[in-house]
Design a protein around this motif. Structure first.
Motif, PDB file in Angstrom:
ATOM      1  N   LEU A 108       0.814  -1.204   0.000  1.00  0.00           N
ATOM      2  CA  LEU A 108       0.000   0.000   0.000  1.00  0.00           C
ATOM      3  C   LEU A 108       0.855   1.266   0.000  1.00  0.00           C
ATOM      4  O   LEU A 108       0.431   2.309  -0.499  1.00  0.00           O
ATOM      5  N   ILE A 109       2.052   1.192   0.558  1.00  0.00           N
ATOM      6  CA  ILE A 109       2.923   2.364   0.576  1.00  0.00           C
ATOM      7  C   ILE A 109       3.271   2.787  -0.848  1.00  0.00           C
ATOM      8  O   ILE A 109       3.239   3.971  -1.194  1.00  0.00           O
ATOM      9  N   SER A 110       3.597   1.808  -1.694  1.00  0.00           N
ATOM     10  CA  SER A 110       3.890   2.117  -3.095  1.00  0.00           C
ATOM     11  C   SER A 110       2.652   2.605  -3.823  1.00  0.00           C
ATOM     12  O   SER A 110       2.723   3.500  -4.666  1.00  0.00           O
ATOM     13  N   LYS A 111       1.505   2.014  -3.516  1.00  0.00           N
ATOM     14  CA  LYS A 111       0.272   2.425  -4.167  1.00  0.00           C
ATOM     15  C   LYS A 111      -0.110   3.857  -3.805  1.00  0.00           C
ATOM     16  O   LYS A 111      -0.694   4.571  -4.619  1.00  0.00           O
ATOM     17  N   CYS A 112       0.236   4.279  -2.593  1.00  0.00           N
ATOM     18  CA  CYS A 112      -0.076   5.647  -2.167  1.00  0.00           C
ATOM     19  C   CYS A 112       0.738   6.687  -2.927  1.00  0.00           C
ATOM     20  O   CYS A 112       0.401   7.872  -2.909  1.00  0.00           O
ATOM     21  N   LYS A 113       1.807   6.251  -3.595  1.00  0.00           N
ATOM     22  CA  LYS A 113       2.639   7.175  -4.348  1.00  0.00           C
ATOM     23  C   LYS A 113       2.195   7.285  -5.805  1.00  0.00           C
ATOM     24  O   LYS A 113       2.883   7.893  -6.622  1.00  0.00           O
ATOM     25  N   ASP A 114       1.070   6.677  -6.103  1.00  0.00           N
ATOM     26  CA  ASP A 114       0.439   6.811  -7.417  1.00  0.00           C
ATOM     27  C   ASP A 114      -0.815   7.648  -7.249  1.00  0.00           C
ATOM     28  O   ASP A 114      -1.526   7.534  -6.248  1.00  0.00           O
ATOM     29  N   LYS A 139      -0.590  -1.095   7.483  1.00  0.00           N
ATOM     30  CA  LYS A 139       0.284  -1.261   6.326  1.00  0.00           C
ATOM     31  C   LYS A 139       1.038   0.023   5.978  1.00  0.00           C
ATOM     32  O   LYS A 139       2.099  -0.026   5.352  1.00  0.00           O
ATOM     33  N   LEU A 140       0.490   1.169   6.367  1.00  0.00           N
ATOM     34  CA  LEU A 140       1.124   2.448   6.038  1.00  0.00           C
ATOM     35  C   LEU A 140       1.994   2.990   7.157  1.00  0.00           C
ATOM     36  O   LEU A 140       2.766   3.937   6.943  1.00  0.00           O
ATOM     37  N   GLU A 141       1.902   2.405   8.327  1.00  0.00           N
ATOM     38  CA  GLU A 141       2.585   2.968   9.497  1.00  0.00           C
ATOM     39  C   GLU A 141       4.091   3.092   9.292  1.00  0.00           C
ATOM     40  O   GLU A 141       4.718   4.077   9.697  1.00  0.00           O
ATOM     41  N   LYS A 142       4.702   2.101   8.628  1.00  0.00           N
ATOM     42  CA  LYS A 142       6.155   2.134   8.432  1.00  0.00           C
ATOM     43  C   LYS A 142       6.589   3.179   7.401  1.00  0.00           C
ATOM     44  O   LYS A 142       7.772   3.540   7.362  1.00  0.00           O
ATOM     45  N   GLY A 143       5.667   3.661   6.594  1.00  0.00           N
ATOM     46  CA  GLY A 143       6.027   4.620   5.547  1.00  0.00           C
ATOM     47  C   GLY A 143       5.463   6.010   5.765  1.00  0.00           C
ATOM     48  O   GLY A 143       5.342   6.785   4.809  1.00  0.00           O
ATOM     49  N   LEU A 144       5.131   6.364   6.993  1.00  0.00           N
ATOM     50  CA  LEU A 144       4.509   7.658   7.262  1.00  0.00           C
ATOM     51  C   LEU A 144       5.397   8.824   6.832  1.00  0.00           C
ATOM     52  O   LEU A 144       4.929   9.791   6.236  1.00  0.00           O
ATOM     53  N   LEU A 145       6.690   8.747   7.140  1.00  0.00           N
ATOM     54  CA  LEU A 145       7.588   9.855   6.806  1.00  0.00           C
ATOM     55  C   LEU A 145       7.761   9.996   5.297  1.00  0.00           C
ATOM     56  O   LEU A 145       7.671  11.105   4.752  1.00  0.00           O
ATOM     57  N   SER A 146       8.021   8.884   4.600  1.00  0.00           N
ATOM     58  CA  SER A 146       8.230   8.963   3.148  1.00  0.00           C
ATOM     59  C   SER A 146       6.966   9.413   2.433  1.00  0.00           C
ATOM     60  O   SER A 146       7.025  10.175   1.464  1.00  0.00           O
ATOM     61  N   LEU A 147       5.806   8.965   2.898  1.00  0.00           N
ATOM     62  CA  LEU A 147       4.553   9.390   2.280  1.00  0.00           C
ATOM     63  C   LEU A 147       4.277  10.868   2.551  1.00  0.00           C
ATOM     64  O   LEU A 147       3.698  11.555   1.706  1.00  0.00           O
ATOM     65  N   SER A 148       4.677  11.364   3.693  1.00  0.00           N
ATOM     66  CA  SER A 148       4.459  12.773   4.021  1.00  0.00           C
ATOM     67  C   SER A 148       5.209  13.687   3.067  1.00  0.00           C
ATOM     68  O   SER A 148       4.815  14.841   2.864  1.00  0.00           O
ATOM     69  N   LYS A 149       6.277  13.186   2.464  1.00  0.00           N
ATOM     70  CA  LYS A 149       7.094  13.990   1.553  1.00  0.00           C
ATOM     71  C   LYS A 149       6.852  13.622   0.096  1.00  0.00           C
ATOM     72  O   LYS A 149       7.636  14.010  -0.773  1.00  0.00           O
ATOM     73  N   ASP A 150       5.785  12.899  -0.168  1.00  0.00           N
ATOM     74  CA  ASP A 150       5.474  12.476  -1.536  1.00  0.00           C
ATOM     75  C   ASP A 150       4.368  13.352  -2.104  1.00  0.00           C
ATOM     76  O   ASP A 150       3.471  13.806  -1.392  1.00  0.00           O
ATOM     77  N   VAL A 151       4.429  13.564  -3.423  1.00  0.00           N
ATOM     78  CA  VAL A 151       3.490  14.458  -4.081  1.00  0.00           C
ATOM     79  C   VAL A 151       2.050  13.985  -3.925  1.00  0.00           C
ATOM     80  O   VAL A 151       1.122  14.800  -3.819  1.00  0.00           O
ATOM     81  N   PHE A 152       1.817  12.676  -3.891  1.00  0.00           N
ATOM     82  CA  PHE A 152       0.466  12.137  -3.695  1.00  0.00           C
ATOM     83  C   PHE A 152       0.280  11.564  -2.296  1.00  0.00           C
ATOM     84  O   PHE A 152      -0.805  11.636  -1.730  1.00  0.00           O
ATOM     85  N   GLY A 153       1.338  11.000  -1.755  1.00  0.00           N
ATOM     86  CA  GLY A 153       1.235  10.361  -0.443  1.00  0.00           C
ATOM     87  C   GLY A 153       0.886  11.314   0.674  1.00  0.00           C
ATOM     88  O   GLY A 153       0.268  10.925   1.667  1.00  0.00           O
ATOM     89  N   ASN A 154       1.281  12.599   0.554  1.00  0.00           N
ATOM     90  CA  ASN A 154       0.998  13.544   1.650  1.00  0.00           C
ATOM     91  C   ASN A 154      -0.506  13.726   1.848  1.00  0.00           C
ATOM     92  O   ASN A 154      -0.960  13.989   2.960  1.00  0.00           O
TER      93      ASN A 154
END
Length: 435
Positions: A108-114, A139-154
């Motif tokens: 889901l972390i990768s999917k959130c970046k789409d 499933k997203l807990e481990k990627g909170l920081l990287s998603l916060s800095k992503d164009v779609f994940g934030n």
């Protein structure tokens, strides 16, 4: 170099709409095609397997051959030779259905970046049951920081902060709090940090989160991303604002006035510093040291306009004196003319009478009134002077201008001067003067 006759014939035939050349075109095309054996040999090669790619930041260097089939993890067996010409498609991506937990399988972390994946996960989390929300969050807990800095994940993280349970929101705060300074200066991370402050306001967590970035306020106010965090804090804490805002801008007004976001910080700091006269006066000193530059600055002119509206009397008088000294220069400037307009609108009759004297003064064998009336920016200054002056001043100026036919003839010769002339001679103005 001589062109190939066959090629020339083929091009000529393609441009010919008659049916007589169809056989000839077909023959030429067939002669250029590879044999069936060659096609079969190409197709019998080992299929290419590639993982799903959900992020626009990740680029696959492998062939775009049979992209649709690879996205659905179906082995490539046989396909047409021109399959590489197919446009990229994400039809094979699993659609997210809130009531179907099996649609949330995978990374889901990768999917959130789409873009589509992020949107679908937000919908699933917002409309899903408690169990689905828990599954997504885990499933997203481990990627909170990287998603916060992503164009779609934030946007996904902001969605979790808005619709997540209090426990989930608390976990996000604990994880991201240690990275608050990093997020404050990031293009997308600053949005998540603003949401964190909004959620934590009026809770015991707010002072802790605020202290984590307080030491960086001076850097944040002049940063294009960090300044938005400062503005959010000012908005939240406006009723009980402390000296930290003034600490952040003192001594670097000259840096803040160079851009729009810095000027917004100064405007808000001036408006909230009324409870600290000494600190406010220090800000005024810094601003007045830059007054000549700010009056013609694209963003700084708004600071001067604010002082002309709400500033103390002694500051207004200083600005008005400078405007009278530079009336022609500022009135002919795109941004300076806005300052002159504001000064006229929020001034008393004494200042307006002095402006009228200057307008009727002669400089370089031309009356300033004509010089401004025929200018793209100056004509607005003259029109606003006529608009915001009281009837006695309007009447006096009208008589002095209309009694000099040469002035009227001069302004009528120019496009912008005609606007002023119409305003002077229109029937409504004549009725106002009781002529």
């Amino acid at each position: 170099m001589n062109p190939d006759p066959n090629e020339k014939d083929m091009i000529g035939d393609l441009l010919d709409d008659s049916f007589e050349n169809v056989a000839k075109i077909k023959k030429t095309y067939i002669s250029n095609r590879p044999s069936t054996i060659q096609i079969n040999q190409t197709q019998n090669q080992s299929p290419i397997y590639c993982p799903k790619v959900y992020s626009p930041q990740v680029q696959q260097k492998s062939n775009s051959y049979d992209l649709d089939l690879r996205l659905t993890k179906v082995p490539v067996q046989q396909s047409a030779p021109n399959s590489a010409l197919k446009p990229k498609s994400y039809v094979g991506l699993t659609q997210f259905i809130p009531d179907n937990e099996t649609s949330l399988e995978g990374d889901l972390i990768s999917k959130c970046k789409d873009q589509n994946g992020a949107r679908n996960i937000q919908q699933a989390f917002e409309a899903g049951s408690q169990a689905i929300k828990e599954q997504i969050f885990n499933k997203l807990e481990k990627g909170l920081l990287s998603l916060s800095k992503d164009v779609f994940g934030n946007y996904v993280i902001q969605n979790l902060l808005e619709f997540g349970t209090p426990l989930q929101q608390q976990k996000i705060l604990i994880i991201l709090q240690t990275h608050s300074q990093q997020l404050a200066f990031h293009q997308y991370g600053c949005r998540v940090l603003q949401k964190l402050f909004q959620n934590a306001y009026n809770t015991p967590d707010f002072p802790i989160l605020f202290d984590s970035i307080k030491s960086k306020v001076r850097e944040m106010v002049i940063d294009q991303h960090g300044n938005h965090v400062v503005q959010k804090l000012i908005q939240l804490m406006e009723s009980k604002i402390s000296l930290w805002v003034l600490d952040g801008i003192e001594g670097q007004i000259n840096k803040l006035v160079l851009n729009s976001f810095g000027c917004r910080i100064i405007q808000k700091a001036v408006s909230i510093s009324n409870n600290y006269p000494e600190r406010q006066n220090q800000i005024y000193i810094e601003i007045m040291n830059l007054i000549y530059e700010l009056c013609i600055s694209q963003y700084g002119n708004y600071i001067i306009q604010q002082l002309l509206k709400d500033g103390p009397i002694h500051i207004k008088n200083q600005i008005q004196q400078i405007i009278m000294e530079k009336l022609e220069d500022y009135s002919l400037n795109k941004f300076g003319s806005n300052v002159v307009d504001c000064a006229i609108k929020f001034s008393n009759n004494q200042f307006k009478l002095k402006i009228m004297e200057l307008l009727l003064s002669q400089k370089n064998q031309q009356v300033l009134f004509v010089r401004l009336s025929t200018n793209a920016y100056g004509n607005y200054v003259v029109q606003n002077f006529l608009k915001f002056s009281d009837s006695e001043i309007q009447k006096e100026l009208y008589y002095k201008i209309t009694n000099n036919q040469q002035l009227l003839q001069e302004i009528q010769q120019y496009k912008f001067g005609q606007f002023v002339y119409q305003m002077l001679t229109q029937k409504l103005e004549l009725e106002t003067f009781n002529l």
